[in-house]
Design an enzyme around this catalytic site. Structure first.
Site, PDB file in Angstrom:
ATOM      1  N   SER C 165       0.848  -1.199   0.000  1.00 45.44           N
ATOM      2  CA  SER C 165       0.000   0.000   0.000  1.00 45.44           C
ATOM      3  C   SER C 165       0.874   1.236   0.000  1.00 45.44           C
ATOM      4  O   SER C 165       1.837   1.308   0.753  1.00 45.44           O
ATOM      5  CB  SER C 165      -0.855   0.053   1.260  1.00 45.44           C
ATOM      6  OG  SER C 165      -1.423  -1.180   1.531  1.00 45.44           O
ATOM      7  N   GLU C 248      -3.820  -2.119  20.857  1.00 45.83           N
ATOM      8  CA  GLU C 248      -4.097  -1.154  19.796  1.00 45.83           C
ATOM      9  C   GLU C 248      -5.165  -1.658  18.852  1.00 45.83           C
ATOM     10  O   GLU C 248      -6.039  -0.940  18.416  1.00 45.83           O
ATOM     11  CB  GLU C 248      -2.820  -0.886  18.995  1.00 45.83           C
ATOM     12  CG  GLU C 248      -2.186   0.430  19.347  1.00 45.83           C
ATOM     13  CD  GLU C 248      -0.917   0.698  18.564  1.00 45.83           C
ATOM     14  OE1 GLU C 248      -0.484   1.855  18.594  1.00 45.83           O
ATOM     15  OE2 GLU C 248      -0.365  -0.231  17.941  1.00 45.83           O
TER      16      GLU C 248
END
Lengths: 276, 385, 396
Positions: C165, C248
């Site tokens: 990405s 997270e």
């Protein structure tokens, strides 16, 4: 009145055969009136397995045998069978044609004979001795006896080659011990076609042999299996030191898997014919 | 603050040590008093429960009194505690009139501000000596209250709360063993809930033949039967609706417990059953089914207890979450119970193996108190859609 | 070059949730940058500027230690942070530093590496990409082949990465390369930081089903990476790179669930605008989606509650990614049902107007059950790691 049925034939020979069949059937049974061609009518029982009482079961089996005898005597009992054993020796398409015609008539429910005709006889035809053919294949086709299939076991479901029922060679034949499950029709069957293990030292597919086991032999015990619907369409069959002579062996020692797979592939064709 | 804002900020939805203690006590009790043999025995009876077990539940564990205020002999416990109990009962397929009496009937009584009715009935409900049930559904088979024809006519020289009831009820949970029927009937001024003595003349009861024999249901017909008014329910979001939401939330927890048990059964079997020389659980087809089941089991647990938490907090979201949980847990339990049978192969189809009991409980519970479709529509309406 | 990060002076980790939320809301009230502009270059500059603001003002990386520019918040406050940022619709950072890259360097890098890379990463002065997947190594990542040959103090890299990405805008790549034999699989992999501007690095954008070029193929032709850029030990890269920080993932997933509820409300408006809100079937579908979004949130809340109670998160923590992926897809499938014939249009057709976002989302979410672990691999993991079912493949 039966032109639609006669029209199922494609050749002149077939046509003659069809007319004979129609003549036989119309003489013995009524044409089925509840044959449905319109959406929304017809029998409602979609059950895969039929559930009946013991008396009903026996009565159904007797009715099926009687009709099978009737077919045999008219020459329609074993249309494709070898002539030297009483069969008609005709190609498969005549058998299919007969069935298509018979479906239009109100004959008894033949499902008690389904396994015998569909699995046991083909196995005996491809792999059995003349003795077995005469004694059992003819018997089934003539409606004298009923056969069942002794294949699945508690430990061998999807993995059918994993069967553990053991056959040990003894002086007069074989001794068989083990347990079969999901057997349809065992309570009124005369013989069972049994897939058993004869050799533990080779790969699992190669150590199997097929036998015919008389269901009234000492050591054979049939127990109904109750299913979640509450009914009992299947049974467990316990084999405890059942002795069978070697001439009840179907095919060579070690050829059991091949006999089983070819026997199991036949019923498919037959039921496809019926469905159409 | 939404329920979940509070959840993530306050951590209420973690089970505390007390919750775990309650769960393990109930689980042990049910393992002892409600093993599968007992379930199967009670399935064959009309009463469908064991009076000794029922008494022990009240006397030893105070289960019937969980929702009942302490002043009436109950435990004044939270709804989440009740759900933990229902969860374990669902896991064990306990055959008992608990949902009917301790949840639905009790919640119905508590929903109406009627001290006399509370004094009369709650203490005996709490100690297990009285079994009650809600008789609401009629021929249309719904729990929406809009299509009821059972009527209650006021007794002329009564003190305003005496009526005569006539009508036919179906799907009355544990209707054969209940002594007190809380009958929903139509009066001149709307729907009312009436206390009816199940043995009164004019009451005819008959067992219904149910798919799930672990939960008994009855037809009850009433012909000019005396009944005492408990309260009037004049809006669709009134006391009766609140009681039904509680029933739905408790049932959702029961379904979550049953679903979790079917997942355990499936996984245990998949580890042990071998075909083609290896455990069937090593095949991805089986693994993926089990993974999907876990997702549903965990989501069911989250949904059911979120509804219970919202009820305890008197959150405005309680109704939304109760409907959400009932719809979701119903379909999740059914799917898990079906897959459990599938994973078991032939043996899952037999009468003797327990998988079929959970399957029938799942499918039946799906319809009880309103189908998933009904509850999803209720969810949409409650959200103003 | 890199502006000095204001020393994250304020320690907010001891605030109550209410106080923390208040401070964050007032910061956002004052500094929220508004909606990002559309054009690619403007959009990127906008997002970088916002990220720099967050970093400079000490409102970034809630789970990171303050020494490295984070906020060092307890889990409960991390949850509040993500929820408030989502509710305020703040822009998403231009590159994903939360996922693996930052935590890998944080946890397994040297102090020199942390000093050099972490703060510029947080300020978006330097952008990062992740070089993991290859044409021959997707689900079976341990089969990766990009070669790293150690030559004096330099690794020489040859090979190809795919599905990277944002490679086109990245300055650095967190690279997994093979230093051992192919047979050694995960035991012969090394993790290192590769300079995307080094000679021999070629980036070729991959056009995907949406028509966009979010992903790229990156090829390496004898690219040099100094040994000092290695993270962890030689051949130990597999372990080094599989790091996520604390909770997270669960805190940010719970925030995603909140976002979904907003999306579902948009979908209800779409149904209303198309006069389908009275249709029974549509209402059922919408109720299912409302349920699905709520379940994501409730499951996330349950994980968080377990963590807050000091309990190890149970099985519910393992299903979220699978559940998110499946939900996103279903959401967009229902959206396209509501569009009726307009489902035959591309997002650019004027007839769709702002409903084009549903079509874009519909295409994009085909990847929801593929990227970052296919749904099938996720189910395998759930079955094996959580339910204890036996493995059927070589252990990774």
């Amino acid at each position: 009145m039966y032109d639609d049925l006669a029209a199922l034939a494609s050749t002149t020979d077939e046509r003659q055969f069809a007319e004979r069949a129609i003549e036989f059937l119309s003489r013995n049974v009524e044409r089925r009136v509840d044959q449905t061609t319109s959406w929304g009518t017809g029998p409602e029982d979609l059950a895969l397995f039929h559930e009946t009482t013991d008396e009903e079961e026996r009565a159904d089996a007797d009715a099926a045998k009687a009709w099978q005898r009737c077919r045999w005597e008219a020459g329609f009992g074993w249309i494709t069978g070898p002539p030297e054993h009483g069969g008609g020796g005709m190609p498969q398409r005549y058998d299919s044609l007969y069935r298509l015609i018979e479906v239009a008539f109100d004959v008894p429910d033949m499902s008690p004979l389904r396994l015998g005709l569909g699995t046991v006889v083909p196995a005996l035809v491809t792999s059995g001795s003349t003795y077995l053919l005469d004694r059992y294949a003819v018997g089934i086709q003539r409606g004298d006896i009923i056969g069942c299939q002794l294949f699945s076991e508690p430990e061998a479901g999807s993995d059918l080659a994993g069967v553990r029922t053991k056959a040990t060679r003894i002086e007069d034949g074989w001794r068989i011990t083990g347990q079969k499950v999901w057997t349809s029709n065992a309570t009124f069957s005369d013989i069972g076609l049994a897939l058993v293990r004869t050799d533990l030292d080779v790969s699992k597919h190669r150590g199997l042999t097929m036998f015919v086991i008389p269901m009234d032999a000492p050591g054979v015990e049939v127990r109904p299996l109750r299913q979640m619907t509450g009914g009992a369409s299947f049974t467990e069959v316990f084999l405890s030191d059942v002795q069978v002579s070697d001439d009840l062996r179907v095919g060579d020692v070690g050829s059991g898997w091949r006999v089983a797979t070819s026997a199991l592939s036949k019923p498919m064709r037959r039921s496809l014919t019926r469905a159409s | 603050m939404t329920a979940t804002q509070a959840l993530s900020a306050g951590g209420t939805l973690a089970f505390t040590e007390e919750h775990e203690e309650l769960r393990s006590v109930v689980r042990r009790f049910l393992a002892d008093r409600s093993p599968e043999t007992e379930v199967r025995r009670l399935m064959e009876t009309i009463e469908g429960y064991d009076p000794v077990t029922w008494t022990m539940m009240a006397e030893r564990l105070g289960l019937q009194g969980l929702l009942i205020p302490a002043e009436y002999g109950g435990a004044s416990a939270g709804f989440v505690e009740l759900q933990i109990v229902c969860d374990e009962m669902g896991r064990a397929l306990l055959c008992a009139p608990f949902l009917a009496s301790a949840v639905l009937a009790t919640s119905t009584l508590l929903a109406f501000d009627n001290p006399r009715a509370h004094e009369t009935y709650l203490p005996r409900l709490a100690d297990g000596s009285l079994i009650a049930t809600l008789a609401m559904t009629e021929a249309a088979g719904s729990w929406s209250g809009t299509d009821l024809t059972t009527c209650a006519v006021a007794v002329v020289d009564g003190d305003g709360d005496r009526f005569e009831l006539t009508g036919d009820k179906v799907f009355v949970l544990d209707g054969m063993v209940a002594q007190l029927l809380l009958v929903v009937a139509r009066t001149d001024s709307g729907l009312g809930v009436f206390a009816v003595d199940a043995d009164a003349p004019g009451v005819a009861r008959e067992p219904m033949s149910t798919l799930d024999a672990t939960r008994k249901q009855a037809r009850v017909s009433l012909q000019n039967v005396p009944g005492t008014l408990i309260g009037v329910d004049d809006t669709s979001s009134g006391p009766l609706s609140a009681a039904l939401d509680r029933g739905a939330a408790a049932l959702a927890a029961e379904q979550a417990g049953g679903a979790r048990r079917t997942l355990e059964m499936a996984v245990e079997y998949a580890k042990v059953r071998e075909q083609f020389g290896r455990p069937i659980g090593s095949y991805q087809a089986i693994k993926h089914k089990c993974a999907d089941m876990l997702l549903e089991v965990e989501s069911s647990t989250s949904a059911a207890y979120a509804a219970g938490w919202a009820i305890d907090e008197h959150s405005s979201e309680a109704g939304v979450l109760a409907s959400l949980a009932k719809a979701y847990c119903s379909e999740a339990y059914y799917h898990c119970a079906a897959e459990n049978i599938q994973i078991h192969g032939g043996i899952g189809f037999t009468w003797e193996y327990p998988a079929q009991l959970y399957f029938k409980r799942a499918r039946s519970s799906e319809a009880l108190l309103g189908s998933p479709r009904h509850h999803r529509e209720l969810l949409a309406q409650r959200l103003g859609i | 070059m890199t502006a000095p990060v204001k020393d994250a002076g304020v320690d907010r980790s001891r605030l109550s949730e209410h106080e923390f939320a208040g401070e964050l809301k007032s910061f956002l009230g004052a500094r929220h940058p508004g909606r990002p502009p559309r054009g690619t270059a403007e959009n990127l500059a906008f997002l970088r500027a916002w990220q720099a603001t967050l970093a400079d003002e000490g409102w970034i990386a809630p789970a990171w230690p303050r020494r490295w520019g984070g906020m060092d918040l307890p889990v409960a406050l991390q949850a509040v942070y993500h929820r408030e940022m989502t509710l305020a619709r703040t822009p998403v950072p231009p590159t994903n530093f939360v996922g693996i890259v930052g935590p890998t360097i944080l946890t397994n890098g040297t102090d020199a590496q942390r000093e050099r890379y972490l703060r510029p990463m947080l300020r978006a002065d330097e952008l990062w990409c992740q070089g993991f997947s290859e044409p021959e190594a997707g689900s079976d990542l341990a089969a990766l082949r990009t070669r790293a040959v150690l030559d004096n103090e330099v690794y020489r890299i040859t090979g190809r990465k795919i599905w990277t990405s944002k490679a086109a805008i990245a300055d650095f790549m967190l690279l997994l390369a093979r230093t051992g034999s192919l047979e050694s699989r995960s035991r012969g992999i090394t993790c290192m930081i590769l300079d995307m501007n080094a000679p021999g690095v070629a980036v070729r954008p991959l056009r995907d089903i949406t028509g966009g070029r979010y992903f790229a193929e990156v090829s390496f032709d004898d690219v040099e990476v100094p040994v000092g850029n290695r993270i962890g030990d030689h051949d130990d890269g597999w372990r080094s790179a599989r790091v996520t920080l604390g909770h997270e993932r669960s805190t940010s997933l719970t925030a995603a669930a909140v976002r979904y509820q907003r999306v579902v409300r948009d979908l209800i408006e779409l149904a209303r605008a198309r006069n389908q809100l009275d249709d029974e079937v549509v209402r059922q579908e919408l109720a299912r989606l409302i349920t699905g979004a709520r379940l994501l949130e409730l499951n996330g809340a349950r994980v968080l509650a377990q963590v807050l109670h000091g309990q190890t998160p149970g099985p519910v923590s393992s299903v979220s990614r699978l559940q998110h992926g499946l939900f996103e897809q279903r959401l967009h499938e229902v959206a396209l049902d509501l569009l009726g014939a307009d489902a035959m249009l591309d997002a650019r057709d004027p007839r769709l107007a702002q409903d084009g976002k549903w079509v874009r989302g519909f295409l994009r979410t085909r990847a929801s059950t593929i990227g970052a672990g296919t749904a099938e691999m996720q189910r395998n993991t759930i079955a094996e790691k959580v339910l204890g079912l036996p493995a059927d493949r070589e252990e990774r």
